[in-house]
Write a protein that holds these residues in place. Structure first.
Motif, PDB file in Angstrom:
ATOM      1  N   PHE A  41       3.300  -6.401  -0.760  1.00 45.69           N
ATOM      2  CA  PHE A  41       4.154  -6.135  -1.874  1.00 45.69           C
ATOM      3  C   PHE A  41       5.278  -6.990  -1.624  1.00 45.69           C
ATOM      4  O   PHE A  41       6.627  -7.263  -2.367  1.00 45.69           O
ATOM      5  CB  PHE A  41       4.817  -4.590  -1.524  1.00 45.69           C
ATOM      6  CG  PHE A  41       5.456  -3.975  -2.234  1.00 45.69           C
ATOM      7  CD1 PHE A  41       6.138  -3.338  -2.957  1.00 45.69           C
ATOM      8  CD2 PHE A  41       7.044  -3.963  -1.166  1.00 45.69           C
ATOM      9  CE1 PHE A  41       6.911  -2.962  -3.232  1.00 45.69           C
ATOM     10  CE2 PHE A  41       8.421  -3.357  -1.780  1.00 45.69           C
ATOM     11  CZ  PHE A  41       8.428  -3.006  -3.054  1.00 45.69           C
ATOM     12  N   ILE A  42       6.127  -7.349  -0.692  1.00 50.85           N
ATOM     13  CA  ILE A  42       6.579  -8.107  -0.611  1.00 50.85           C
ATOM     14  C   ILE A  42       6.429  -9.451  -1.035  1.00 50.85           C
ATOM     15  O   ILE A  42       7.494  -9.865  -1.947  1.00 50.85           O
ATOM     16  CB  ILE A  42       7.523  -8.561   0.907  1.00 50.85           C
ATOM     17  CG1 ILE A  42       7.019  -7.638   1.821  1.00 50.85           C
ATOM     18  CG2 ILE A  42       7.828  -9.563   0.811  1.00 50.85           C
ATOM     19  CD1 ILE A  42       8.791  -6.716   1.385  1.00 50.85           C
ATOM     20  N   ASP A  43       5.053 -10.196  -1.065  1.00 47.08           N
ATOM     21  CA  ASP A  43       4.880 -11.184  -2.096  1.00 47.08           C
ATOM     22  C   ASP A  43       4.938 -11.111  -3.386  1.00 47.08           C
ATOM     23  O   ASP A  43       4.958 -11.978  -4.181  1.00 47.08           O
ATOM     24  CB  ASP A  43       3.564 -11.772  -1.702  1.00 47.08           C
ATOM     25  CG  ASP A  43       3.581 -12.356  -0.197  1.00 47.08           C
ATOM     26  OD1 ASP A  43       4.641 -12.564   0.352  1.00 47.08           O
ATOM     27  OD2 ASP A  43       2.159 -11.850   0.810  1.00 47.08           O
ATOM     28  N   ARG A  44       4.591 -10.184  -4.021  1.00 46.52           N
ATOM     29  CA  ARG A  44       4.257  -9.843  -5.522  1.00 46.52           C
ATOM     30  C   ARG A  44       5.810  -9.670  -6.461  1.00 46.52           C
ATOM     31  O   ARG A  44       6.557  -9.175  -6.799  1.00 46.52           O
ATOM     32  CB  ARG A  44       3.534  -8.494  -5.635  1.00 46.52           C
ATOM     33  CG  ARG A  44       3.523  -8.213  -6.918  1.00 46.52           C
ATOM     34  CD  ARG A  44       2.185  -6.526  -7.474  1.00 46.52           C
ATOM     35  NE  ARG A  44       2.879  -5.431  -6.918  1.00 46.52           N
ATOM     36  CZ  ARG A  44       2.690  -4.887  -5.592  1.00 46.52           C
ATOM     37  NH1 ARG A  44       1.859  -5.246  -5.343  1.00 46.52           N
ATOM     38  NH2 ARG A  44       3.336  -4.090  -5.805  1.00 46.52           N
ATOM     39  N   GLU A  45       6.596  -8.086  -4.586  1.00 47.68           N
ATOM     40  CA  GLU A  45       7.847  -7.842  -5.870  1.00 47.68           C
ATOM     41  C   GLU A  45       8.824  -7.749  -5.507  1.00 47.68           C
ATOM     42  O   GLU A  45      10.259  -7.688  -5.779  1.00 47.68           O
ATOM     43  CB  GLU A  45       8.091  -6.257  -5.827  1.00 47.68           C
ATOM     44  CG  GLU A  45       6.531  -5.112  -5.636  1.00 47.68           C
ATOM     45  CD  GLU A  45       6.533  -4.852  -7.665  1.00 47.68           C
ATOM     46  OE1 GLU A  45       7.994  -5.432  -8.057  1.00 47.68           O
ATOM     47  OE2 GLU A  45       5.763  -4.739  -8.265  1.00 47.68           O
ATOM     48  N   TYR A  98       6.780  -6.368   8.291  1.00 50.58           N
ATOM     49  CA  TYR A  98       6.134  -6.961   7.390  1.00 50.58           C
ATOM     50  C   TYR A  98       6.992  -6.647   6.076  1.00 50.58           C
ATOM     51  O   TYR A  98       6.857  -7.466   4.637  1.00 50.58           O
ATOM     52  CB  TYR A  98       4.850  -6.932   6.674  1.00 50.58           C
ATOM     53  CG  TYR A  98       3.712  -7.917   7.617  1.00 50.58           C
ATOM     54  CD1 TYR A  98       3.629  -9.126   7.674  1.00 50.58           C
ATOM     55  CD2 TYR A  98       3.416  -7.312   9.554  1.00 50.58           C
ATOM     56  CE1 TYR A  98       2.985  -9.896   8.684  1.00 50.58           C
ATOM     57  CE2 TYR A  98       3.109  -7.910  10.345  1.00 50.58           C
ATOM     58  CZ  TYR A  98       2.604  -9.357   9.887  1.00 50.58           C
ATOM     59  OH  TYR A  98       2.357 -10.026  10.812  1.00 50.58           O
ATOM     60  N   ILE A  99       7.630  -5.175   6.029  1.00 49.19           N
ATOM     61  CA  ILE A  99       8.799  -5.053   4.705  1.00 49.19           C
ATOM     62  C   ILE A  99       9.919  -6.053   4.734  1.00 49.19           C
ATOM     63  O   ILE A  99      10.855  -6.441   4.104  1.00 49.19           O
ATOM     64  CB  ILE A  99       8.773  -3.739   4.936  1.00 49.19           C
ATOM     65  CG1 ILE A  99       7.808  -2.623   4.643  1.00 49.19           C
ATOM     66  CG2 ILE A  99       9.808  -3.318   4.225  1.00 49.19           C
ATOM     67  CD1 ILE A  99       7.017  -3.029   3.291  1.00 49.19           C
ATOM     68  N   SER A 100      10.293  -6.327   6.238  1.00 43.79           N
ATOM     69  CA  SER A 100      11.404  -6.994   6.163  1.00 43.79           C
ATOM     70  C   SER A 100      11.958  -8.917   6.398  1.00 43.79           C
ATOM     71  O   SER A 100      12.948  -9.015   6.706  1.00 43.79           O
ATOM     72  CB  SER A 100      12.476  -6.502   7.652  1.00 43.79           C
ATOM     73  OG  SER A 100      12.282  -5.202   7.715  1.00 43.79           O
ATOM     74  N   GLY A 101      10.638  -9.236   6.144  1.00 42.32           N
ATOM     75  CA  GLY A 101      10.221 -10.521   5.753  1.00 42.32           C
ATOM     76  C   GLY A 101      11.118 -11.490   5.185  1.00 42.32           C
ATOM     77  O   GLY A 101      11.414 -12.415   4.971  1.00 42.32           O
ATOM     78  N   ASP A 276       8.863 -10.810  10.644  1.00 43.38           N
ATOM     79  CA  ASP A 276       8.513 -11.531   9.611  1.00 43.38           C
ATOM     80  C   ASP A 276       9.231 -12.970   9.217  1.00 43.38           C
ATOM     81  O   ASP A 276       8.723 -13.931   8.782  1.00 43.38           O
ATOM     82  CB  ASP A 276       7.519 -10.647   8.422  1.00 43.38           C
ATOM     83  CG  ASP A 276       6.830 -12.122   7.124  1.00 43.38           C
ATOM     84  OD1 ASP A 276       6.042 -12.167   8.551  1.00 43.38           O
ATOM     85  OD2 ASP A 276       7.170 -11.206   6.286  1.00 43.38           O
ATOM     86  N   ALA A 277      10.955 -12.600   9.036  1.00 47.10           N
ATOM     87  CA  ALA A 277      11.532 -13.400   8.812  1.00 47.10           C
ATOM     88  C   ALA A 277      11.445 -15.005   9.957  1.00 47.10           C
ATOM     89  O   ALA A 277      10.870 -15.799   8.510  1.00 47.10           O
ATOM     90  CB  ALA A 277      12.942 -12.460   9.043  1.00 47.10           C
ATOM     91  N   GLN A 278      11.470 -14.688  11.002  1.00 41.25           N
ATOM     92  CA  GLN A 278      10.928 -15.794  11.753  1.00 41.25           C
ATOM     93  C   GLN A 278       9.185 -16.514  11.601  1.00 41.25           C
ATOM     94  O   GLN A 278       9.003 -18.064  10.797  1.00 41.25           O
ATOM     95  CB  GLN A 278       9.909 -15.424  13.412  1.00 41.25           C
ATOM     96  CG  GLN A 278      12.186 -14.933  13.581  1.00 41.25           C
ATOM     97  CD  GLN A 278      11.890 -14.679  15.079  1.00 41.25           C
ATOM     98  OE1 GLN A 278      11.428 -16.125  16.473  1.00 41.25           O
ATOM     99  NE2 GLN A 278      11.933 -13.670  15.601  1.00 41.25           N
ATOM    100  N   ARG A 279       8.459 -16.132  10.962  1.00 38.82           N
ATOM    101  CA  ARG A 279       7.071 -15.962  10.723  1.00 38.82           C
ATOM    102  C   ARG A 279       7.504 -17.017   8.931  1.00 38.82           C
ATOM    103  O   ARG A 279       6.905 -18.653   8.829  1.00 38.82           O
ATOM    104  CB  ARG A 279       6.145 -15.611   9.837  1.00 38.82           C
ATOM    105  CG  ARG A 279       5.010 -14.586  11.437  1.00 38.82           C
ATOM    106  CD  ARG A 279       4.576 -13.566  11.008  1.00 38.82           C
ATOM    107  NE  ARG A 279       4.537 -12.801  11.831  1.00 38.82           N
ATOM    108  CZ  ARG A 279       5.000 -11.749  11.468  1.00 38.82           C
ATOM    109  NH1 ARG A 279       5.092 -11.001  11.061  1.00 38.82           N
ATOM    110  NH2 ARG A 279       4.990 -10.510  12.931  1.00 38.82           N
TER     111      ARG A 279
END
Length: 598
Positions: A41-45, A98-101, A276-279
């Motif tokens: 979702f994050i990568d797409r939206e 993962y929603i927050s990255g 996930d922000a760090q990743r």
């Protein structure tokens, strides 16, 4: 694992083995599916719209939140009978992770709604309140906001001046006051508002529906902020707003406890929201370093850049390791409490409260690691990192707020030690026995035996045991000297807290690496071991520094010399790792992969 879990704070007095720690590698198939769904979702939206998000597009964030509701992500922790998915604490953590990255704006809106906006109703609401509000919040039909902070009531939340007075007919409370820095205020329908009834000692929580609040409810303009620029943040004003008596949340005069328990949840999930922000930051920096050419070669071949990549990866790995360990502890504690006959609400409250120390530790470490990685990310990008066209500039600005909200990192450092001391006074943790043993050890002659380090990370685990002794030496001596007056010595407490934080996060990192080496030996486990060794080396250096500043602040003469000698003993390596070699090998592995891989 539940039967072997340590109670909150007990990590200081007991050593865990690798097979009793939960790590991201232990995610179930269902959890992996949730992870991939959130990431997709994050990568797409979201990721493709980062430039739009950085232009104060509040409507976009609201729209993304609605889509998250449609996909079920807003109801991860809401019980199924109220329209949610009713998943366990670890799953709620990984979804938040993962929603927050991609952007702090969505991360903040999501965290405020699902955490401090929804959880208080789940944990403290009446059956009628849950049936009325939770289904709407779980689906995104309504959004929630948490109104605690006031102009003169930030860290001291119970000092708020907002007032509530019962009407003459006993049907309403008349609510008057001002709240500030209220996340989601621009599009929320439901506000959890804290106010003092008459002259009560403590505040009380209320559920206020915007559409029913009348003309007495109003909002200030959107705040012009350094970061999280598309997260709606406004002042909220209440001028004689009528709140039905059935909208009192929990019990009268018990709002401060609701606020604190909500913040405990918020703190550990804030740690997850930094992961996930760090990743992504680390992966972007590696990718850019591989593509950017200077002097005819990729800058990723330069030792100075490799050092930064290795240190960013180390912070990221440590943050992950320390965040999911207490998440599983909380999940197991909830299960244990239910097995003892507690209701689910009570079991969850007790489970979360049990690990409040660890929640504060994770919040501090992960938020500062996110700031570190974003800062180094800008440096690797060089001048381009300062440009709004690149992702690092926004990542750095977004990371800065994480050290402030859910209790400043200074407050959380003080809390971690004070909560530990409180547990000791309550008899829940025996801190005196190990502290006395450390005192006896300081008077003894050090062993000259040559240790056996043939086992994986054996030296690292031995040093970790000694670092715990360093904490007992500093904190135990300070507590013995100052007693209840210790709270007046905040700089000393913060020195002790730094040791506490490094011990927990580094132990989590070392045990995760050992577990990987035992269960899945190979290139990834070898990388994890190197990251654990780097994290320990960094922790030892910090503990040397903080231990020194703490000791010299309250000792002198022979006592000081003895404690400084003890600090040297407890932070000593028998065989120093080649840190430059480790950083080079870590960086080269990740550079080849072109991303952070663990």
């Amino acid at each position: 694992m539940s039967n072997n879990r340590l109670i909150g704070g007990e990590f200081l007095v007991k050593d865990l083995t690798w097979d009793n720690i939960f790590t991201p590698e232990d995610f179930s198939e269902e959890q992996k599916m949730m992870l991939e769904s959130a990431k997709e979702f994050i990568d797409r939206e979201v990721w493709p719209k980062k430039h739009q998000i950085e232009k104060k597009d509040y409507a976009l964030i609201e729209d993304l939140m609605k889509k998250l509701g449609e996909l079920g992500f807003l109801g991860i922790s809401v019980p199924e009978e109220y329209g949610g998915l009713g998943m366990g604490f670890v799953t709620t953590m990984l979804v938040c992770d993962y929603i927050s990255g991609a952007t702090g704006s969505l991360a903040t809106a999501y965290g405020a709604h699902t955490g401090i906006g929804t959880m208080p109703i789940t944990l403290y609401g009446t059956e009628e309140q849950k049936k009325k509000y939770l289904p709407k919040l779980a689906t995104g039909e309504w959004f929630a906001s948490y109104a605690l902070t006031e102009p003169d009531a930030g860290s001291d939340a119970n000092s708020g001046k907002a007032k509530a007075k019962l009407s003459d007919d006993g049907k309403f409370y008349h609510l008057t006051g001002q709240k500030m820095w209220i996340t989601n205020a621009g599009f929320a329908e439901l506000f959890i508002v804290f106010a003092r009834i008459d002259e009560d000692e403590n505040i009380t929580a209320f559920l206020v529906e915007k559409s029913q609040a009348g003309e007495g409810f109003s909002l200030g303009e959107e705040e012009d902020k350094l970061g999280i620029v598309s997260s709606s943040t406004r002042q909220v004003f209440f001028n004689d707003v009528k709140v039905p008596v059935e909208n009192l949340l929990g019990e009268r005069n018990k709002g401060f406890k609701i606020a604190m328990n909500a913040l405990n949840v918020g703190r550990i999930k804030l740690g997850a929201a930094c992961l996930d922000a760090q990743r992504r930051i680390t992966s972007n920096a590696i990718n850019y370093a591989n593509e950017r050419k200077q002097f005819g070669v990729s800058i990723s071949s330069f030792g100075a850049v490799q050092q930064k990549i290795a240190e960013m990866a180390t912070k990221t790995f440590a943050s992950e390791s320390g965040s999911y360990r207490p998440a599983k502890n909380i999940e197991d504690a909830i299960a244990d409490n239910i097995a003892k006959g507690m209701s689910h609400n009570e079991a969850e409250l007790k489970g979360i409260e049990e690990y409040a120390i660890e929640a504060s530790i994770v919040k501090v470490f992960a938020s500062e690691a996110a700031q570190f990685t974003s800062d180094e990310g800008i440096q690797i990008y060089g001048g381009m990192g300062y440009s709004k066209e690149m992702p690092m500039e926004a990542a750095w600005r977004d990371a800065r707020i994480s050290r402030i909200y859910e209790g400043t990192n200074e407050i959380n450092r003080l809390l971690s030690v004070s909560m530990l001391v409180k547990r000791a006074f309550q008899g829940k943790i025996d801190l005196m026995s190990p502290a006395m043993k450390v005192g006896e050890e300081l008077m003894s002659i050090p062993s000259c035996d040559v240790p056996d380090y043939s086992e994986t990370l054996a030296q690292e685990k031995e040093i970790l045991t000694n670092l715990k002794k360093a904490f007992f030496m500093v904190a135990g001596s300070a507590l013995q000297k100052f007693g209840a007056d210790l709270e007046k010595h905040q700089q000393l407490i913060i020195s002790a807290a730094e040791i506490l934080i490094e011990v927990y996060m580094t132990e989590s990192t070392v045990l995760r690496a050992e577990k990987l080496s035992k269960e899945n030996p190979g290139a990834s486990s070898e990388l994890a071991i190197k990251l654990a060794q780097l994290q320990l080396f960094d922790s030892v250096e910090k503990i040397k520094n903080k231990g020194l500043s703490g000791i010299v602040s309250f000792t002198e003469g022979d006592e000081q010399r003895m404690m400084l000698s003890g600090l040297r003993r407890f932070t000593r390596y028998n065989e120093y790792p080649n840190v430059v070699k480790l950083k080079t090998e870590v960086a080269e592995f990740l550079i080849k992969e072109n991303k952070y891989v663990l």
